[in-house]
Design a protein around this motif. Structure first.
Motif: not given
Length: 267
Positions: A2-3, A31-35, A40-41, A230-233
């Motif tokens: 993370d650093g 949408l799947d990539i964005m979710a 993750k972030m 959209a639901p999280a993939p």
């Protein structure tokens, strides 16, 4: 790590039996990539810039513009700004083209050697997972390159008809588009990445004389509602090293993507 402040490249390869390479298919993947990125972030994800060519069937036409205006709601957040930047005509090659070519080259090589039989998208997906992935748990150092595979096993939502959307005037000349709210976009003729534009201070752009002024465009739309998030993939991350993994080594099984619901408009 993370650093780490180094540039990170996460490459996602989608497989599907759906042979229509159209705007709804592209939007499903986006949408799947964005979710996935949001998951993750978390709060670190502030801006998403989609860079693509000007293919009207997938990216640069009234249907892709409508999808873009709904993209923030579709990703489940209004805290993330979404922009799309287009290459000039005949300049459409990007990182994804190289990555896709590399995957197909490996599969062709293995087919020629007789070591595998690939008859459909599912078998190609399974083979790529087995031969092109490494277990991330076995890698301790900081990784700046990842490759992930996912299979879309559901039908793509194609309820929106072209006849329900009005054409955005001068769309072929636009090279920078921002989502403001459902059915509302900010557009300008050329894109800019000056320090002001990168920070979202578009009114102070230092290249406005060259890139042009931003114009707010309202999309006339009379089709079905697209507001449902959209639901999280179910994407699984797999890290790759520079060397090829052992083809006989068993790779972790990756989950199948479930279909995301479409997003909607209030007009």
């Amino acid at each position: 790590n993370d650093g780490c402040q180094e540039l990170r490249r996460d490459k996602l390869a989608f497989f599907s039996d759906d042979l229509k390479k159209d705007a709804p298919m592209s939007q499903k993947f986006i949408l799947d990539i964005m979710a996935h990125l949001k998951e993750k972030m978390g709060g670190r994800l502030k801006t998403i810039i989609l860079v693509s060519d000007g293919c009207a069937a997938q990216f640069k036409a009234k249907l892709p513009f409508l999808y873009l205006s709904h993209t923030e709601a579709g990703a489940g957040s209004h805290e993330v700004t979404v922009e799309r930047v287009y290459f000039g005509s005949r300049h459409g090659k990007n990182d994804c083209d190289w990555s896709g070519g590399a995957i197909k080259r490996v599969v062709r090589r293995d087919l020629a050697s007789g070591s595998v039989c690939v008859r459909n998208a599912r078998e190609m997906f399974t083979h790529c997972v087995k031969t092109l992935t490494l277990d991330s748990a076995a890698i301790s150092e900081c990784q700046h390159k990842t490759r992930q595979f996912a299979f879309l096993d559901e039908e793509v939502d194609r309820r929106v008809k072209s006849s329900s959307i009005a054409t955005v005037p001068g769309s072929r000349k636009l090279h920078h588009v921002r989502a403001l709210e459902p059915c509302v976009l900010a557009t300008r003729q050329l894109s800019c990445f000056c320090s002001f534009c990168r920070d979202g201070l578009f009114g102070e752009c230092s290249s406005v004389a060259y890139a042009g002024q931003w114009e707010v465009v309202k999309i006339k739309y009379t089709g079905p509602d697209l507001s449902a998030p959209a639901p999280a993939p179910a994407l699984a991350s797999t890290l790759l090293s520079d060397s090829k993994s052992d083809p006989d080594e068993e790779a972790p099984a990756l989950p199948v993507l479930s279909e995301s619901s479409s997003c909607t408009d209030d007009s």
